[in-house]
Motif scaffolding. Structure first.
Motif, short mmCIF file in Angstrom:
data_model
loop_
_atom_site.label_atom_id
_atom_site.label_comp_id
_atom_site.label_asym_id
_atom_site.label_seq_id
_atom_site.Cartn_x
_atom_site.Cartn_y
_atom_site.Cartn_z
N GLY A 219 0.82 -1.15 -0.14
CA GLY A 219 0.09 0.01 -0.03
C GLY A 219 1.00 1.20 -0.05
O GLY A 219 0.74 2.20 -0.75
N PHE A 220 1.86 1.35 0.88
CA PHE A 220 2.90 2.30 0.91
C PHE A 220 3.46 2.76 -0.57
O PHE A 220 3.33 3.73 -0.89
CB PHE A 220 3.98 2.16 1.88
CG PHE A 220 4.84 3.41 2.00
CD1 PHE A 220 4.73 4.26 2.94
CD2 PHE A 220 5.99 3.44 1.07
CE1 PHE A 220 5.40 5.36 3.05
CE2 PHE A 220 6.93 4.45 1.16
CZ PHE A 220 6.87 5.52 2.08
N ALA A 221 3.81 1.53 -1.21
CA ALA A 221 4.71 1.60 -2.61
C ALA A 221 3.49 2.24 -3.51
O ALA A 221 3.86 3.12 -4.13
CB ALA A 221 5.05 0.24 -3.00
N GLU A 222 2.12 1.75 -3.28
CA GLU A 222 1.36 2.34 -4.41
C GLU A 222 0.88 3.78 -4.39
O GLU A 222 0.90 4.47 -5.23
CB GLU A 222 0.01 1.20 -4.06
CG GLU A 222 -1.29 2.09 -4.92
CD GLU A 222 -2.49 1.20 -4.60
OE1 GLU A 222 -3.50 1.73 -4.89
OE2 GLU A 222 -2.28 -0.10 -4.47
N VAL A 223 0.94 4.23 -3.06
CA VAL A 223 0.58 5.65 -2.73
C VAL A 223 1.47 6.62 -3.26
O VAL A 223 1.41 7.53 -3.47
CB VAL A 223 0.35 5.80 -1.10
CG1 VAL A 223 0.23 7.20 -0.97
CG2 VAL A 223 -1.24 5.21 -0.78
N ARG A 228 5.53 -2.37 -6.98
CA ARG A 228 5.08 -3.34 -6.33
C ARG A 228 6.40 -3.97 -5.71
O ARG A 228 7.08 -4.38 -6.61
CB ARG A 228 4.12 -4.47 -6.94
CG ARG A 228 3.35 -5.17 -5.69
CD ARG A 228 2.11 -6.16 -6.41
NE ARG A 228 1.72 -6.96 -5.59
CZ ARG A 228 0.87 -6.53 -4.68
NH1 ARG A 228 0.33 -5.52 -4.64
NH2 ARG A 228 0.28 -7.63 -4.01
N ARG A 229 6.41 -4.39 -4.61
CA ARG A 229 7.39 -5.04 -3.87
C ARG A 229 7.44 -6.49 -3.93
O ARG A 229 6.34 -7.11 -3.80
CB ARG A 229 7.91 -4.39 -2.49
CG ARG A 229 8.30 -3.19 -2.14
CD ARG A 229 8.48 -2.23 -3.19
NE ARG A 229 9.58 -1.26 -3.12
CZ ARG A 229 9.93 -0.69 -4.25
NH1 ARG A 229 9.47 -0.71 -5.30
NH2 ARG A 229 11.12 0.23 -4.03
N LEU A 230 8.62 -7.12 -4.31
CA LEU A 230 8.67 -8.51 -4.25
C LEU A 230 9.03 -8.87 -2.70
O LEU A 230 10.09 -8.58 -2.35
CB LEU A 230 9.78 -9.07 -5.31
CG LEU A 230 10.03 -10.52 -5.07
CD1 LEU A 230 8.91 -11.35 -5.52
CD2 LEU A 230 11.09 -10.97 -6.20
N ILE A 231 8.30 -9.78 -2.00
CA ILE A 231 8.39 -10.00 -0.69
C ILE A 231 8.45 -11.46 -0.76
O ILE A 231 7.21 -12.03 -0.92
CB ILE A 231 7.62 -9.43 0.23
CG1 ILE A 231 7.74 -7.70 0.13
CG2 ILE A 231 7.88 -9.71 1.65
CD1 ILE A 231 6.59 -7.13 0.77
N VAL A 232 9.57 -12.09 -0.21
CA VAL A 232 9.52 -13.72 -0.07
C VAL A 232 9.49 -13.93 1.62
O VAL A 232 10.63 -13.33 2.22
CB VAL A 232 10.51 -14.27 -0.78
CG1 VAL A 232 10.59 -15.88 -0.40
CG2 VAL A 232 10.51 -14.13 -2.12
N ALA A 292 -4.16 7.91 5.30
CA ALA A 292 -3.09 8.24 6.19
C ALA A 292 -1.47 8.27 5.69
O ALA A 292 -0.92 9.27 6.35
CB ALA A 292 -3.32 7.05 7.48
N VAL A 293 -1.43 7.16 4.91
CA VAL A 293 0.06 7.42 4.22
C VAL A 293 -0.04 8.60 3.39
O VAL A 293 1.24 9.40 3.47
CB VAL A 293 0.22 6.20 3.39
CG1 VAL A 293 1.60 6.23 2.39
CG2 VAL A 293 0.20 4.78 4.25
#
Length: 332
Positions: A219-223, A228-232, A292-293
């Motif tokens: 959500g932070f990345a989008e705002v 979009r982050r790659l999270i494993v 809020a972000v």
């Protein structure tokens, strides 16, 4: 005119709370170790008591003729045993407030589940219990991640997202969190001052969204216009290891990051909304996470230092190596 004492006035919440109280017509006094650290925007509008919250004489001066005292002190600074220091400070404050005839204490604590807790959350719970047992009516306002520029938990979210386009993270990154916008926190803190004298309890407060930390990062990345982050996630990576990783990637000191990261092993979701029923919801209703972000990032870059993606990928690789190594050792 009612008088409010604000401790921790140089901190993120305290510095924002003071002008809110002034606008509501309170005479505001602040207790601080150094007046030079107070924000210039309101410094001349308040009474300043320079002193230490651990000193009885300083507490006596600060609490004299106070109607409501805001306890925004914590020792989570990476310097020694913050649990014991917070215990002693809360006991001294509660006792001094009772002696001074303070009408109410308001304390900002952490939202938490039942059962065994991280040291950070367990200490916040203990401080609330100490204040509620002081004989002074106390409202313990319990919040999870506060979304606002300057909040340590928000800065951790901000810099992890901005600096690591790809990352390996602990599996508990998918635990449930109910974040809250800083404006909503301030609304509830101000409103808690007017609760009836018989009210002496905890209150859960949160925003309208229940998210995982992974979803908060997306959500932070989008705002903020990041991809979009790659999270494993991996089944290992202890809070201690993760806190060093956070300390390396973000401006949050590892000593502060450790208890913050430790609290993420829990689901932190509101169990009730009684304070909203007693003092009313924020104007316009609870603030959604992305709103809020957006407010927090007005005039801000996601990463002011513009760390390049290569550095992020390298650090993510180091996290993967550490996590896999630990996992392999656990399988021997």
């Amino acid at each position: 005119m009612s008088r409010a004492l604000v401790t921790g006035a140089t901190g993120h919440i305290g510095s924002l709370l003071v002008p809110q109280l002034l606008d509501r017509g309170y005479a505001v006094r602040v207790l601080t170790r150094s007046a030079s650290g107070l924000p210039a925007e309101w410094k001349e509008r308040v009474e300043v008591v320079e002193g230490d919250a651990g000193e009885a004489r300083d507490l006596e001066r600060a609490l004299a003729d106070v109607d409501v005292a805001y306890y925004l002190i914590h020792s989570m600074d990476g310097q020694g045993d913050f649990v014991e220091r917070d215990r002693r400070l809360a006991e001294a404050f509660g006792s001094a407030a009772k002696e001074a005839g303070v009408g109410r204490i308001v304390y900002l604590s952490g939202l938490h589940p039942d059962g065994e807790l991280s040291s950070h959350l367990a200490s916040r719970v203990e401080v609330g219990e100490i204040l509620m047992a002081s004989g002074v009516p106390t409202a313990v306002v319990q919040a999870a991640t506060v979304i606002g520029a300057g909040s340590a938990s928000f800065e951790m979210l901000r810099y992890l997202t901005a600096r690591l386009p790809a990352m390996v993270a602990p599996k508990w990154l998918d635990n449930q969190i109910q974040p809250i916008g800083v404006d909503d926190v301030l609304h509830y803190l101000v409103g808690a001052a007017d609760l009836p004298s018989e009210v002496n309890r905890t209150f859960d407060v949160g925003g309208p969204d229940v998210l995982t930390f992974r979803e908060m990062m997306h959500g932070f990345a989008e705002v903020t216009g990041l991809r979009r982050r790659l999270i494993v996630t991996v089944p290992v990576m202890t809070p201690q290891l993760a806190s060093h990783w956070v300390g390396l990637v973000t401006p949050v000191d590892a000593g502060v990051a450790r208890p913050l990261v430790g609290s993420l092993v829990h689901d932190v979701v509101c169990q009730e909304s009684d304070l909203a029923e007693l003092v009313g919801e924020p104007a316009g209703g609870p603030t959604p996470f992305r709103t809020a972000v957006r407010r927090a990032m007005v005039g801000e870059e996601p990463d002011p230092k513009h760390i390049i993606p290569v550095a992020g990928a390298t650090l993510a690789g180091l996290g993967l190596l550490a996590g896999v190594t630990a996992w392999l050792r656990s399988r021997r």
